[in-house]
Write an enzyme that holds these catalytic residues in place. Sequence first.
Site, PDB file in Angstrom:
ATOM      1  N   GLU A  23      -0.067  -1.805  -0.486  1.00 13.53           N
ATOM      2  CA  GLU A  23       0.566  -3.101  -0.727  1.00 13.53           C
ATOM      3  C   GLU A  23       0.697  -3.901   0.562  1.00 13.53           C
ATOM      4  O   GLU A  23       0.516  -5.116   0.574  1.00 13.53           O
ATOM      5  CB  GLU A  23       1.935  -2.941  -1.379  1.00 13.53           C
ATOM      6  CG  GLU A  23       2.570  -4.281  -1.694  1.00 13.53           C
ATOM      7  CD  GLU A  23       3.645  -4.228  -2.750  1.00 13.53           C
ATOM      8  OE1 GLU A  23       4.244  -5.288  -2.996  1.00 13.53           O
ATOM      9  OE2 GLU A  23       3.894  -3.154  -3.325  1.00 13.53           O
ATOM     10  N   SER A  24       0.974  -3.220   1.650  1.00 12.88           N
ATOM     11  CA  SER A  24       1.093  -3.902   2.931  1.00 12.88           C
ATOM     12  C   SER A  24      -0.230  -4.555   3.324  1.00 12.88           C
ATOM     13  O   SER A  24      -0.256  -5.729   3.726  1.00 12.88           O
ATOM     14  CB  SER A  24       1.541  -2.918   4.009  1.00 12.88           C
ATOM     15  OG  SER A  24       2.809  -2.390   3.696  1.00 12.88           O
TER      16      SER A  24
END
Length: 142
Positions: free
Chosen positions: A62-63
Amino acid sequence: MTDENAAAELPAGMLTEGTLLDLMGIVITEASPERIVATMPVKGNVQPYGLLHGGASCVLAESLGSIGSALHAAAFDKVAVGVDINATHHRAVRDGVVTGVATPIYLGRTTTTYEIVITDERDKRVCTARITCQLIQAPPGS
């Protein structure tokens, strides 16, 4: 980048110090809307059986997708917010470092979608993830 252990320079306002990335030992080594690369140690990011935690893989994925989306969104004076993520965990990892590479599937004016491939030190695929972000107007004062 020539030094694989060097952190990539992120745009002003995009911080990693004191964030979840910092706490998990994630180091961004390359960052552009077309490709985002980072490493993460397995140590400290494991579940009770000593294996890389699936949630840690999701945080890494997600980062990376969010950073790519934010870099793309900046061209439209927008910010990116995650709206969907999914991940398939292919194999266990007990030690070392994993590397995540995010590449865009779709870069639009209102949404982005990235595929993130996480591999171990033997270049074996550990996880495949996909994230979709919505591009919205930046909140005032941001």
